[in-house]
Design an enzyme around this catalytic site. Structure first.
Site, mmCIF file in Angstrom:
data_model
loop_
_atom_site.group_PDB
_atom_site.id
_atom_site.type_symbol
_atom_site.label_atom_id
_atom_site.label_comp_id
_atom_site.label_asym_id
_atom_site.label_seq_id
_atom_site.Cartn_x
_atom_site.Cartn_y
_atom_site.Cartn_z
ATOM 1 N N HIS A 82 -2.801 10.916 5.237
ATOM 2 C CA HIS A 82 -4.227 11.260 5.292
ATOM 3 C C HIS A 82 -4.441 12.551 6.073
ATOM 4 C CE1 HIS A 82 -4.925 6.972 4.329
ATOM 5 N NE2 HIS A 82 -4.105 6.697 5.325
ATOM 6 N N GLU A 126 -5.002 7.499 11.468
ATOM 7 C CA GLU A 126 -5.280 6.108 11.099
ATOM 8 C C GLU A 126 -4.901 5.178 12.254
ATOM 9 O OE1 GLU A 126 -3.891 4.676 7.218
ATOM 10 O OE2 GLU A 126 -2.970 2.964 8.253
ATOM 11 N N ARG A 154 0.911 -1.156 0.000
ATOM 12 C CA ARG A 154 0.000 0.000 0.000
ATOM 13 C C ARG A 154 0.935 1.186 0.000
ATOM 14 N NH1 ARG A 154 -2.513 4.064 -0.605
ATOM 15 N NH2 ARG A 154 -4.423 4.687 0.487
#
Length: 446
Positions: A143, A147, A138
């Site tokens: 973000h 998370e 990934r």
């Protein structure tokens, strides 16, 4: 025509005019979905585990079903087909199955999510279920939201960078956690032999996994001359860059961390990971609880969680959470939850592995293991720095005896005394073992 023949014709004509007789499709009289079946206490029914088909009837009410049906869904949600008599009023949906979420399929990987778009009551948190096969990456990204993650199966390597330039690398297994604060760049990669699957939690219900800031996407939308200036290299070298985001892709198999540490590696002062299942659990009479929040996982400032192992037939006691909505995820087993929303409103939901449940803050509820022979494992997750709850049992035991008896058993002091003896210890039993039934209760039920 003979008189006997005339009599036969008359009998057939009378039968044709008579009202048709329809039998309810109940296998046996003792089925809990028989109109004559009496259950004044609304006991749980494990229709999925016991192979029983629920019907909207019982206690002298309801009738059978004639139209189109999804029988598998009905068995998964018996308390929607025939709600407990205590359910009342209207309430938003508090249940969603990851099986109903759209799956994005990439190279040897996939991802699906439950956000406020799939489950409108999921306003505080969003969840992403992701699978990376061995070596699948990934890609490097960050973000707007923080998370938090729980490893469901397999092993995964994570990397991260802190705001002081400190780096972090760790390998995680089933039951381990990681937490990346907002804006912190990181990556994930599945390890040998079969990669990993995990649950990601983001501290906003409106999160979308498609809206992350991805390295390849950024560079694909930056002039090559700017990239060249930034890295002090000729621009033609960057013709080989990906033309769009890679997102999840097959990478080479990583070696041991000690062999992959960069030359100028500066170890971060932050601890981005935590071994949740290695915590000493809090043992209750009906199971075990592990709580992880900022008190024992310091970096996790916006997400707190509890891992529950609920024994067969046991229940998470009646309680509520004052500081955040509960976002729950069932890892294995089957559960029944009744949510009390005040103003006379209550509704019961049933959950299976892979299902998401919501209980808004301050709403009273319990979690009951529907099965009498299989364990229930699940996560309770909150957008909060600390785990907080109030126990109904403890509240009663720490309230003056006179006040409790006046509230609940004012007109039956004898029963009030029995109740008080049960709660006077005021010790919260987070997960309660099944209560032994006495002969009088069995006789009453039969």
């Amino acid at each position: 025509m003979r008189s006997g023949s005339l009599a036969s014709v008359a009998l057939l004509a009378a039968s044709a005019l008579a009202a048709p007789t329809r039998q309810h499709p109940i296998v046996h009289k003792e089925s809990p979905y028989n109109k004559d079946y009496k259950d004044p206490y609304d006991h749980k029914i494990d229709t999925y585990g016991d192979g029983i088909q629920p019907l909207p009837m019982g206690n002298g009410q309801g009738t059978d079903m004639l139209g189109p049906r999804n029988k598998d869904r009905e068995r998964q949600n018996p308390d929607l087909v025939r709600p407990p008599t205590t359910d009342h009023g209207t309430m938003k949906n508090m249940r969603w199955s990851m099986a109903d979420s759209h799956i994005r399929i990439e190279e040897n990987s996939w991802t699906r999510q439950t956000t406020v778009r799939e489950l409108p009551t999921s306003v505080e948190l969003a969840g992403v279920n992701m699978r990376l096969d061995e070596g699948v990456i990934r890609e490097l990204h960050w973000h707007k939201e923080a998370e938090w993650a729980y490893v469901l199966e397999g092993e995964v390597r994570i990397t991260a960078l802190d705001t002081e330039g400190g780096s972090f690398i760790d390998d995680l297994k089933k039951g381990d956690l990681w937490y990346f604060p907002s804006g912190h760049p990181h990556s994930l990669q599945g390890l040998s032999p079969y990669g990993s699957e995990f649950l990601l939690i983001f501290d906003s219900g409106g999160f979308s996994e498609d809206s992350t800031f991805i390295l390849s996407d950024w560079l694909a939308h930056t002039p090559k001359s700017v990239i060249a200036e930034n890295f002090r290299l000729p621009p033609e070298l960057f013709k080989a860059l990906p033309e769009k985001e890679k997102y999840m892709f097959q990478g080479s198999i990583p070696g041991p961390i000690k062999d992959e540490t960069p030359k100028n590696f500066k170890k971060s002062k932050l601890q981005f990971t935590h071994r949740m299942l290695e915590q000493e659990p809090k043992n209750a009479t009906g199971g075990r609880v592990r709580i992880t929040d900022s008190t024992n996982f310091e970096i996790s400032k916006t997400v707190a969680a509890a891992h529950l192992d609920i024994d067969p037939g046991a229940m998470r006691e009646m309680h509520w959470h004052p500081n955040a909505d509960e976002w729950s995820f069932v890892i294995r087993g089957r559960a029944r939850v009744t949510v009390f929303a005040a103003e006379g409103n209550a509704r019961t939901f049933d959950y299976m592995a892979g299902d998401v449940g919501i209980v808004p803050r301050n709403m009273g509820h319990f979690i009951e293991n529907l099965s009498d022979d299989e364990p229930l494992e699940m996560l309770e997750i909150f957008r909060a720095d600390k785990f907080q709850d109030f126990s109904l049992f403890q509240w009663m035991g720490e309230t003056p005896k006179r006040l409790v008896k006046d509230h609940l058993f004012q007109h039956d002091p004898e029963i009030g005394e029995k109740f008080w003896k049960a709660v006077e210890s005021a010790e919260s039993d987070v997960i309660k073992s099944p209560r032994p039934k006495d002969e009088d209760e069995y006789a009453e039920e039969l």
